[in-house]
Enzyme design. Structure first.
Site, PDB file in Angstrom:
ATOM      1  N   ARG A 269     -16.685  12.272  11.697  1.00 56.62           N
ATOM      2  CA  ARG A 269     -17.307  11.002  11.291  1.00 56.62           C
ATOM      3  C   ARG A 269     -18.045  10.287  12.418  1.00 56.62           C
ATOM      4  O   ARG A 269     -19.097   9.692  12.191  1.00 56.62           O
ATOM      5  CB  ARG A 269     -16.232  10.052  10.754  1.00 56.62           C
ATOM      6  CG  ARG A 269     -15.776  10.432   9.391  1.00 56.62           C
ATOM      7  CD  ARG A 269     -14.761   9.455   8.898  1.00 56.62           C
ATOM      8  NE  ARG A 269     -14.224   9.961   7.643  1.00 56.62           N
ATOM      9  CZ  ARG A 269     -13.197   9.431   7.022  1.00 56.62           C
ATOM     10  NH1 ARG A 269     -12.592   8.388   7.544  1.00 56.62           N
ATOM     11  NH2 ARG A 269     -12.770   9.927   5.893  1.00 56.62           N
TER      12      ARG A 269
ATOM     13  N   GLY B 201       0.853  -1.190   0.000  1.00 56.60           N
ATOM     14  CA  GLY B 201       0.000   0.000   0.000  1.00 56.60           C
ATOM     15  C   GLY B 201       0.888   1.239   0.000  1.00 56.60           C
ATOM     16  O   GLY B 201       2.117   1.156  -0.176  1.00 56.60           O
TER      17      GLY B 201
ATOM     18  N   ALA C  59       1.923   3.022   2.383  1.00 59.39           N
ATOM     19  CA  ALA C  59       2.948   3.021   3.437  1.00 59.39           C
ATOM     20  C   ALA C  59       4.153   2.177   3.023  1.00 59.39           C
ATOM     21  O   ALA C  59       5.310   2.620   3.125  1.00 59.39           O
ATOM     22  CB  ALA C  59       2.360   2.504   4.749  1.00 59.39           C
TER      23      ALA C  59
ATOM     24  N   TRP D 108      -8.286   2.169  -2.895  1.00 56.95           N
ATOM     25  CA  TRP D 108      -9.703   2.547  -2.775  1.00 56.95           C
ATOM     26  C   TRP D 108      -9.881   3.960  -2.253  1.00 56.95           C
ATOM     27  O   TRP D 108     -11.000   4.477  -2.237  1.00 56.95           O
ATOM     28  CB  TRP D 108     -10.434   1.567  -1.848  1.00 56.95           C
ATOM     29  CG  TRP D 108     -10.418   0.179  -2.412  1.00 56.95           C
ATOM     30  CD1 TRP D 108      -9.664  -0.861  -1.982  1.00 56.95           C
ATOM     31  CD2 TRP D 108     -11.159  -0.313  -3.532  1.00 56.95           C
ATOM     32  NE1 TRP D 108      -9.887  -1.974  -2.752  1.00 56.95           N
ATOM     33  CE2 TRP D 108     -10.805  -1.657  -3.712  1.00 56.95           C
ATOM     34  CE3 TRP D 108     -12.098   0.261  -4.400  1.00 56.95           C
ATOM     35  CZ2 TRP D 108     -11.347  -2.444  -4.721  1.00 56.95           C
ATOM     36  CZ3 TRP D 108     -12.637  -0.518  -5.403  1.00 56.95           C
ATOM     37  CH2 TRP D 108     -12.264  -1.857  -5.555  1.00 56.95           C
ATOM     38  N   ALA D 109      -8.812   4.589  -1.786  1.00 57.93           N
ATOM     39  CA  ALA D 109      -8.942   5.934  -1.203  1.00 57.93           C
ATOM     40  C   ALA D 109      -9.476   6.891  -2.255  1.00 57.93           C
ATOM     41  O   ALA D 109      -8.949   6.979  -3.352  1.00 57.93           O
ATOM     42  CB  ALA D 109      -7.601   6.404  -0.662  1.00 57.93           C
ATOM     43  N   GLN D 110     -10.548   7.576  -1.900  1.00 60.10           N
ATOM     44  CA  GLN D 110     -11.244   8.395  -2.903  1.00 60.10           C
ATOM     45  C   GLN D 110     -11.165   9.875  -2.594  1.00 60.10           C
ATOM     46  O   GLN D 110     -10.873  10.692  -3.453  1.00 60.10           O
ATOM     47  CB  GLN D 110     -12.728   8.010  -2.927  1.00 60.10           C
ATOM     48  CG  GLN D 110     -12.981   6.599  -3.361  1.00 60.10           C
ATOM     49  CD  GLN D 110     -14.472   6.293  -3.397  1.00 60.10           C
ATOM     50  OE1 GLN D 110     -15.246   6.911  -2.687  1.00 60.10           O
ATOM     51  NE2 GLN D 110     -14.855   5.347  -4.217  1.00 60.10           N
ATOM     52  N   GLY D 111     -11.500  10.215  -1.350  1.00 65.60           N
ATOM     53  CA  GLY D 111     -11.724  11.614  -0.996  1.00 65.60           C
ATOM     54  C   GLY D 111     -10.485  12.474  -1.116  1.00 65.60           C
ATOM     55  O   GLY D 111     -10.575  13.693  -1.187  1.00 65.60           O
ATOM     56  N   GLY D 112      -9.311  11.879  -1.139  1.00 66.16           N
ATOM     57  CA  GLY D 112      -8.080  12.645  -1.270  1.00 66.16           C
ATOM     58  C   GLY D 112      -7.252  12.609   0.006  1.00 66.16           C
ATOM     59  O   GLY D 112      -7.561  11.884   0.945  1.00 66.16           O
TER      60      GLY D 112
HETATM   61  C1  LIG Z   1     -13.020   2.889   0.582  1.00 64.89           C
HETATM   62  C2  LIG Z   1     -11.897   3.638   1.269  1.00 64.89           C
HETATM   63  C3  LIG Z   1     -11.729   4.999   1.040  1.00 64.89           C
HETATM   64  C4  LIG Z   1     -10.703   5.706   1.664  1.00 64.89           C
HETATM   65  N1  LIG Z   1     -10.560   7.032   1.390  1.00 64.89           N
HETATM   66  C5  LIG Z   1      -9.521   7.722   1.938  1.00 64.89           C
HETATM   67  C6  LIG Z   1      -9.294   9.072   1.599  1.00 64.89           C
HETATM   68  O1  LIG Z   1     -10.009   9.652   0.811  1.00 64.89           O
HETATM   69  N2  LIG Z   1      -8.243   9.700   2.171  1.00 64.89           N
HETATM   70  C7  LIG Z   1      -7.417   9.076   3.059  1.00 64.89           C
HETATM   71  O2  LIG Z   1      -6.470   9.709   3.555  1.00 64.89           O
HETATM   72  N3  LIG Z   1      -7.607   7.782   3.389  1.00 64.89           N
HETATM   73  C8  LIG Z   1      -8.630   7.090   2.853  1.00 64.89           C
HETATM   74  N4  LIG Z   1      -8.811   5.779   3.168  1.00 64.89           N
HETATM   75  C9  LIG Z   1      -7.863   5.158   4.091  1.00 64.89           C
HETATM   76  C10 LIG Z   1      -6.557   4.844   3.365  1.00 64.89           C
HETATM   77  O3  LIG Z   1      -6.850   4.157   2.164  1.00 64.89           O
HETATM   78  C11 LIG Z   1      -5.675   3.977   4.262  1.00 64.89           C
HETATM   79  O4  LIG Z   1      -5.505   4.586   5.521  1.00 64.89           O
HETATM   80  C12 LIG Z   1      -4.315   3.780   3.633  1.00 64.89           C
HETATM   81  O5  LIG Z   1      -4.428   3.437   2.274  1.00 64.89           O
HETATM   82  C13 LIG Z   1      -3.563   2.703   4.362  1.00 64.89           C
HETATM   83  O6  LIG Z   1      -2.382   2.447   3.636  1.00 64.89           O
HETATM   84  P1  LIG Z   1      -1.443   1.277   4.095  1.00 64.89           P
HETATM   85  O7  LIG Z   1      -0.305   1.235   3.142  1.00 64.89           O
HETATM   86  O8  LIG Z   1      -1.132   1.445   5.544  1.00 64.89           O
HETATM   87  O9  LIG Z   1      -2.338  -0.046   3.995  1.00 64.89           O
HETATM   88  P2  LIG Z   1      -2.981  -0.775   2.743  1.00 64.89           P
HETATM   89  O10 LIG Z   1      -3.105   0.081   1.555  1.00 64.89           O
HETATM   90  O11 LIG Z   1      -4.210  -1.466   3.226  1.00 64.89           O
HETATM   91  O12 LIG Z   1      -1.878  -1.863   2.359  1.00 64.89           O
HETATM   92  C14 LIG Z   1      -1.662  -2.989   3.159  1.00 64.89           C
HETATM   93  C15 LIG Z   1      -0.790  -3.946   2.373  1.00 64.89           C
HETATM   94  O13 LIG Z   1      -0.366  -5.000   3.218  1.00 64.89           O
HETATM   95  C16 LIG Z   1      -0.500  -6.233   2.513  1.00 64.89           C
HETATM   96  N5  LIG Z   1      -0.616  -7.286   3.539  1.00 64.89           N
HETATM   97  C17 LIG Z   1      -1.480  -7.327   4.588  1.00 64.89           C
HETATM   98  N6  LIG Z   1      -1.246  -8.434   5.326  1.00 64.89           N
HETATM   99  C18 LIG Z   1      -0.209  -9.087   4.728  1.00 64.89           C
HETATM  100  C19 LIG Z   1       0.479 -10.313   5.014  1.00 64.89           C
HETATM  101  N7  LIG Z   1       0.168 -11.082   6.060  1.00 64.89           N
HETATM  102  N8  LIG Z   1       1.467 -10.692   4.171  1.00 64.89           N
HETATM  103  C20 LIG Z   1       1.795  -9.929   3.093  1.00 64.89           C
HETATM  104  N9  LIG Z   1       1.175  -8.764   2.779  1.00 64.89           N
HETATM  105  C21 LIG Z   1       0.192  -8.361   3.585  1.00 64.89           C
HETATM  106  C22 LIG Z   1      -1.732  -6.032   1.654  1.00 64.89           C
HETATM  107  O14 LIG Z   1      -1.755  -6.946   0.585  1.00 64.89           O
HETATM  108  C23 LIG Z   1      -1.482  -4.594   1.183  1.00 64.89           C
HETATM  109  O15 LIG Z   1      -0.588  -4.579   0.098  1.00 64.89           O
HETATM  110  C24 LIG Z   1      -9.828   5.037   2.558  1.00 64.89           C
HETATM  111  C25 LIG Z   1      -9.984   3.669   2.789  1.00 64.89           C
HETATM  112  C26 LIG Z   1     -10.999   2.971   2.145  1.00 64.89           C
HETATM  113  C27 LIG Z   1     -11.142   1.498   2.383  1.00 64.89           C
END
Ligand SMILES: Cc1cc2nc3c(=O)[nH]c(=O)nc-3n(C[C@H](O)[C@H](O)[C@H](O)COP(=O)(O)OP(=O)(O)OC[C@H]3O[C@@H](n4cnc5c(N)ncnc54)[C@H](O)[C@@H]3O)c2cc1C
Length: 319
Positions: free
Chosen positions: A294, A28, A30, A59-63
């Site tokens: 929210r 993701g 991060a 899936w993040a939409q709002g920005g």
């Molecule tokens: C519908 C929706 C809309 C959103 N809109 C917004 C927005 O508009 N603005 C905003 O700031 N935030 C928004 N968010 C929140 C935002 O998307 C998340 O906070 C952010 O993307 C998290 O990023 P991340 O990299 O931490 O996790 P993620 O993007 O969830 O990535 C996690 C990764 O870890 C991997 N993974 C998990 N477990 C394992 C494992 N055991 N082994 C190997 N790989 C693993 C997954 O495959 C994935 O690649 C939204 C979320 C959703 C669901």
């Protein structure tokens, strides 16, 4: 294990050993940002989804909220965050996040992420609930996450020190004395793999996929929290789950998969919340009405839903 993560028939049954300097779990925003920041240090980036485009990020939409506009400041962003936090926000952390978030977004703009721009060529800023400034950047309207991940993956592809391995589920961290020395994973083609690394980064996202009604993808199952806890880490603030109060419930029978989000940006652009009688109920709930934080919106909706359920059951009882 979900079906997509099951071994293929040709998967190797013996344990393989891989070595790297840093292993990052998760592709993701991060995980990708971390891997890029570490270049040219060798990074092995593992993700359990069939392609690197997985997790919540796409899936993040709002920005993305960041104090990058003229007249805005990290202090103002932090103050709004504290106000919206119902007394539960650590002000120092909020300020740190607001400062570093603005720097990170400026960095993404400079790196060429295609954020939306106005006729003047400046990045367009939108306004969302609980923010006193317009400070939300978008890329491709409401496909911000997908565009951001596409840009980050392009940067990763151009970075030879990063190797991405999809379909690789991390199941355990390996402890040696007092340190984490690597992890155990299952890769769909290679079978069981022990990764030896100097550093392990867990960027596995949230736990929203565990809920029956959720806007999160199925892979958001809190694996990183479980891995860390099993390895002896103390987890904090587990009661704080990021969520959206509004989603679209399909008219027909649902297959239980993720619900399409009705993004907050809709309310920022003037969408109203009406109860079953067509009344705009958020006016009674908060001075910011539909743009209230929210948790306030979610509680108000839940109260209306309970009232409606009670009304329906008393009508049914009378019949
Ligand atoms: C519908 C929706 C809309 C959103 N809109 C917004 C927005 O508009 N603005 C905003 O700031 N935030 C928004 N968010 C929140 C935002 O998307 C998340 O906070 C952010 O993307 C998290 O990023 P991340 O990299 O931490 O996790 P993620 O993007 O969830 O990535 C996690 C990764 O870890 C991997 N993974 C998990 N477990 C394992 C494992 N055991 N082994 C190997 N790989 C693993 C997954 O495959 C994935 O690649 C939204 C979320 C959703 C669901």
């Amino acid at each position: 294990m979900p079906d997509t993560y099951r071994p293929r028939p040709e998967a190797d049954s013996s344990l393989q050993h891989w070595r790297t300097s840093v292993v990052v779990v998760g592709s993701g925003v991060a995980g990708l940002a971390c891997a890029l920041a570490l270049a040219p240090t060798p990074v092995l980036l593992l993700t359990k989804t069939p392609a690197p485009q997985g997790g919540s990020s796409i899936w993040a939409q709002g920005g993305i909220a960041a104090a990058v506009g003229r007249g805005d400041s990290a202090e103002s962003h932090a103050a709004d965050t504290v106000d919206a936090g119902a007394g539960l926000v650590d002000p120092d952390r909020a300020l740190l996040l607001a400062r570093e978030g603005a720097d990170a977004v400026r960095g993404l703009i400079e790196a060429g992420v295609p954020f939306d721009r106005g006729a003047d060529g400046e990045v367009t800023l939108g306004r969302e609930a609980a923010h006193s400034f317009a400070r939300i950047v978008h890329a491709g309207g409401d496909t911000t996450g997908r565009n951001l991940i596409r840009s980050l993956l392009d940067m990763v592809a151009a970075t030879p020190s990063i190797r991405v391995v999809p379909e690789c589920v991390v199941v355990d961290l390996i402890r040696q004395q007092d340190r984490i020395a690597g992890l155990l994973a299952f890769q769909a083609d290679d079978g069981w793999v022990q990764v030896h690394a100097n550093h392990v980064v867990l960027a596995t996202g949230g736990i929203g996929g565990l809920w029956r009604a959720t806007t999160n993808p199925a892979e958001a199952t809190g694996d990183g929290l479980a891995l860390a806890a099993r390895a002896g880490a103390r987890l904090a603030d587990l009661e704080f789950v990021q969520f959206h109060p509004t989603a679209l419930v399909p008219a027909g029978p649902s297959d239980g998969s993720r619900l399409p989000l009705l993004t907050e940006a809709l309310r920022g652009a003037g969408a109203l919340l009406l109860d079953a009688d067509g009344r705009r109920f958020m006016l009674d709930e908060h001075p910011l009405a539909e743009l209230a934080p929210r948790d306030v919106v979610a509680r108000a909706i839940a109260r209306r839903a309970r009232l409606l359920a009670r009304r329906c059951s008393s009508i049914c009882a009378r019949r």
